[in-house]
Design a protein around this motif. Structure first.
Motif, PDB file in Angstrom:
ATOM      1  N   TYR A  79       0.926  -1.176   0.024  1.00 42.67           N
ATOM      2  CA  TYR A  79      -0.044  -0.148   0.083  1.00 42.67           C
ATOM      3  C   TYR A  79       0.978   1.318  -0.012  1.00 42.67           C
ATOM      4  N   THR A  80       1.793   1.323   0.601  1.00 44.64           N
ATOM      5  CA  THR A  80       2.918   2.407   0.896  1.00 44.64           C
ATOM      6  C   THR A  80       3.465   2.685  -0.365  1.00 44.64           C
ATOM      7  N   ASN A  81       3.713   1.733  -1.196  1.00 43.53           N
ATOM      8  CA  ASN A  81       4.511   1.645  -2.371  1.00 43.53           C
ATOM      9  C   ASN A  81       3.698   1.872  -3.510  1.00 43.53           C
ATOM     10  N   ALA A  82       2.448   1.879  -3.425  1.00 44.95           N
ATOM     11  CA  ALA A  82       1.592   1.976  -4.585  1.00 44.95           C
ATOM     12  C   ALA A  82       1.687   3.377  -5.077  1.00 44.95           C
ATOM     13  N   PRO A  83       1.495   3.786  -6.225  1.00 41.44           N
ATOM     14  CA  PRO A  83       1.204   5.031  -6.718  1.00 41.44           C
ATOM     15  C   PRO A  83       0.075   5.787  -6.053  1.00 41.44           C
ATOM     16  N   ALA A  84      -0.966   5.059  -5.846  1.00 39.93           N
ATOM     17  CA  ALA A  84      -1.981   5.713  -5.143  1.00 39.93           C
ATOM     18  C   ALA A  84      -1.728   6.683  -3.694  1.00 39.93           C
TER      19      ALA A  84
END
Length: 275
Positions: A79-84
């Protein structure tokens, strides 16, 4: 920095059905209104699913705890590495209950908090609040017709002017934009409010003459509009990306009256204003 603003109108109420001016009377959604905001909430949650990912990235404690028998832990880094995760959404809402119900129909799906703001309340309709147009016309025909022609007949009855509503709304939006300037990354501001407030606020931000009869149409219940914001050393530029948009299902059903299985036997049918 806020670059995108979504403005969602609340769903139908019993006073909407009776064609009464609600103004700032606090009335909840009726059963059809709840259905409307659920449909719009689902559609908007699909469109803005990235906001759930972003919220989890900022609050990893929201992830479920992995049971002992699981072969791997939940990976917060996904989640922390997702572009979102680079973008955030802030949900603000009129404090009137019909707007709160509408906001939660969207925000709860994505796990987002809803922040109440009295500046987002509907236009105040003074002594006309709670009355139908027929009742107003019967008592004050001259003022009623002056109101319909955008000539200010309503102002003699304590009704908030269109210009005042637009100024109040635009000031609230600009304050959110100003407060977000110091925060890193791009933000989407999701606003849940009322029909007259949304139309007046958009018109004011766009620099339109709010008193022109040929201006923006009214907003349907549980429909939304979107604005983009571009800032430069020369100032701000507001762009109207969508106006009075609804979920796909609204094209195939009687949106204002809802599915037949939800209508109580004694419930009247909603009819449009023809004059």
């Amino acid at each position: 920095m806020i670059t995108d603003i979504v403005m969602l109108r609340h769903g139908r109420t019993s006073m909407n059905l009776e064609r009464r001016l609600q103004g700032q009377i606090d009335v909840p959604l009726d059963i059809i209104g709840q259905w409307q905001v659920d449909q719009s909430g689902f559609a908007l949650a699909q469109r803005y699913y990235w906001a759930k990912v972003s919220n989890i990235a900022a609050h990893p404690d929201l992830l479920p705890h992995t049971p002992p028998q699981a072969v791997r832990d939940v990976e917060a880094s996904e989640y922390t590495n997702a572009p979102a995760a680079a973008r955030t959404m802030h949900v603000v809402c009129s404090d009137l209950f019909r707007a709160q119900q509408t906001a939660h129909a969207f925000a709860d799906i994505l796990g987002l908090d809803v922040h109440l703001d009295t500046r987002l309340r509907e236009r105040g309709f003074g002594e006309w609040e709670g009355m139908t147009r027929e009742e107003i016309e019967a008592r004050w025909p001259d003022d009623f017709h002056a109101w319909k022609r955008h000539r200010g007949g309503e102002l003699a009855h304590g009704v908030e002017s269109r210009r005042a509503v637009g100024g109040r709304g635009a000031a609230a939006i600009r304050s959110y934009v100003h407060d977000a300037q110091a925060r890193p990354g791009q933000e989407t501001l999701f606003v849940v409010s009322h029909g007259s407030w949304i139309v007046a606020t958009i018109a004011t931000l766009m620099g339109m003459d709010i008193e022109q009869v040929s201006g923006l149409d009214g907003m349907r219940n549980a429909f939304w509009s979107r604005m983009g914001l571009e800032t430069s050393p020369d100032g701000e530029r507001w762009l109207l990306a969508a106006f009075n948009e609804g979920p796909q299902i609204a094209q195939y059903v009687d949106w204002e009256n809802g599915p037949a299985e939800l209508r109580n036997p004694d419930m009247p049918m909603w009819k449009p204003i023809t004059a």
